[in-house]
Design a protein around this motif. Sequence first.
Motif, mmCIF file in Angstrom:
data_model
loop_
_atom_site.group_PDB
_atom_site.id
_atom_site.type_symbol
_atom_site.label_atom_id
_atom_site.label_comp_id
_atom_site.label_asym_id
_atom_site.label_seq_id
_atom_site.Cartn_x
_atom_site.Cartn_y
_atom_site.Cartn_z
ATOM 1 N N ASN A 257 0.824 -1.209 0.000
ATOM 2 C CA ASN A 257 0.000 0.000 0.000
ATOM 3 C C ASN A 257 0.861 1.265 0.000
ATOM 4 O OD1 ASN A 257 -1.872 2.041 0.533
ATOM 5 N ND2 ASN A 257 -3.105 0.745 1.860
ATOM 6 N N THR A 258 0.938 1.937 -1.161
ATOM 7 C CA THR A 258 1.804 3.122 -1.262
ATOM 8 C C THR A 258 1.258 4.287 -0.417
ATOM 9 O OG1 THR A 258 0.635 3.666 -3.282
ATOM 10 C CG2 THR A 258 2.797 2.650 -3.544
ATOM 11 N N LEU A 259 -0.049 4.245 -0.126
ATOM 12 C CA LEU A 259 -0.597 5.317 0.716
ATOM 13 C C LEU A 259 -0.139 5.165 2.164
ATOM 14 C CD1 LEU A 259 -4.305 5.439 -0.552
ATOM 15 C CD2 LEU A 259 -2.553 7.196 -0.890
ATOM 16 N N TYR A 260 0.241 3.941 2.526
ATOM 17 C CA TYR A 260 0.650 3.677 3.905
ATOM 18 C C TYR A 260 2.163 3.821 4.100
ATOM 19 C CZ TYR A 260 -0.129 1.792 8.589
ATOM 20 O OH TYR A 260 -0.241 1.645 9.953
ATOM 21 N N THR A 261 2.937 3.726 3.011
ATOM 22 C CA THR A 261 4.414 3.714 3.165
ATOM 23 C C THR A 261 4.992 4.942 3.887
ATOM 24 O OG1 THR A 261 4.404 4.036 0.773
ATOM 25 C CG2 THR A 261 5.415 2.031 1.560
ATOM 26 N N PRO A 262 4.378 6.159 3.768
ATOM 27 C CA PRO A 262 4.953 7.271 4.543
ATOM 28 C C PRO A 262 5.026 6.959 6.043
ATOM 29 C CG PRO A 262 3.357 8.099 2.959
ATOM 30 C CD PRO A 262 3.282 6.605 2.893
ATOM 31 N N MET A 263 4.068 6.149 6.549
ATOM 32 C CA MET A 263 4.080 5.804 7.992
ATOM 33 C C MET A 263 5.225 4.834 8.297
ATOM 34 S SD MET A 263 0.624 6.687 8.833
ATOM 35 C CE MET A 263 -0.928 6.633 7.947
ATOM 36 N N THR A 264 5.370 3.776 7.487
ATOM 37 C CA THR A 264 6.403 2.771 7.786
ATOM 38 C C THR A 264 7.813 3.341 7.562
ATOM 39 O OG1 THR A 264 5.957 1.885 5.590
ATOM 40 C CG2 THR A 264 5.067 0.656 7.437
ATOM 41 N N THR A 265 7.910 4.322 6.629
ATOM 42 C CA THR A 265 9.211 4.932 6.352
ATOM 43 C C THR A 265 9.768 5.647 7.594
ATOM 44 O OG1 THR A 265 8.534 5.184 4.068
ATOM 45 C CG2 THR A 265 10.417 6.496 4.746
#
Length: 318
Positions: A257-265
């Motif tokens: 989910n590319t919309l979620y990656t800012p959080m995991t980054t």
Amino acid sequence: MNQKTVLITGCSSGIGLALAVRIANDEKKRFIVYATMRNLGKAEALVEAAGRTLGKTLMIKQLDVCNEDSIKACVASLPDGKLDILISNAGMGLVGPIECQSMEEMKAVMDTNFFGLVRLLKEILPDMKKRKSGHIVVISSVMGIQGILFNDIYAASKFAVEGFCESMAIQAMRFNLNISLIEPGPVVTEFEQKVYEEAMKTDLSKADKMTADMFTNIYMKNSKQIYESLGQTPEDIAEHTHKIITMDNPPFRHQTNTLYTPMTTLKYADPNGDLPIDTFYKMVFEHDKVFNASLNFVKLLRWRTRKSFTIDKDKSNS
Ligand SMILES: NC(=O)C1=CN([C@@H]2O[C@H](COP(=O)(O)OP(=O)(O)OC[C@H]3O[C@@H](n4cnc5c(N)ncnc54)[C@H](OP(=O)(O)O)[C@@H]3O)[C@@H](O)[C@H]2O)C=CC1
Ligand SMILES: CC1=C(/C=C/C(C)=C/C=C/C(C)=C/C=O)C(C)(C)CCC1
């Protein structure tokens, strides 16, 4: 043609069901799927979705990841006992304050999500090693990378899965085996509903008022918003996983989910580990209005995109 055998766990619903159907419908018919579930009485939805693939590229079998005998019997029933790809998908969620959860509930989550994978591998690894061929795909989660408020036990179970696979991957490489962790964010399946129903039954009187309020008024509300704005479909996850199993050099980790990656980054951006914790804290306790407005904006954007797609499709049909 040399078709690869794929065994998938937890195919009675959600991601497992979508995976079985997607892989059985592979355009080049490269796979024979053994779609397993612990309770064959729940096979109806899969039978319906499988359509003409049933009995051809899709077979349904019983397998309970919490029961060693059931795993052994299922693996022994495969043609030549040979498996090329294992997709470990069966899992369950648990949310709420730990004060309100029993040790039995917590152990059931670890037993299914973590030891379920260990039991499967104990059974299938020896043959894969002998043949120096095989791919182990594990449906992990973004919560295998990053803990989320009130998901303490579930996140711990997925962290356990990730630590186990990271250790195992080095040994696996020596035997020419691949291991891949698929890391979805929220996916709209029965998982959310089951977790929500269980959470509603939680006896919050065992927690103090501040914790109970935080769970009901902050976590539950935000979580619903997150599913509505960022949620993927099980078919999305199946598509990503199909790509991974058809690659020559599949990656060890894959976020869907590319919309979620800012959080995991955020996790990788700060070796001290404070950045994601501070950010999540601020998102829910200090900048909640901006956070909610952003989620609503994403929801609106995605809804508009879907709507215009429907309109275009309708136009092309008329
Ligand atoms: N939905 C989400 O937001 C996300 C889910 N995931 C992960 O995806 C995986 C699939 O979940 P999802 O499809 O969403 O949820 P579902 O609840 O729809 O599916 C879970 C599946 O696991 C099965 N299962 C549970 N316990 C066992 C067991 N002991 N043996 C065999 N099967 C079992 C269930 O069977 P039964 O019907 O008998 O209970 C069901 O088929 C899980 O590992 C989950 O952690 C990861 C990220 C996000
Ligand atoms: C991102 C985020 C939140 C919630 C995330 C959720 C609810 C993620 C769900 C992921 C799932 C269901 C994974 C399954 O394996 C909070 C706590 C509101 C706080 C602010 C940031």
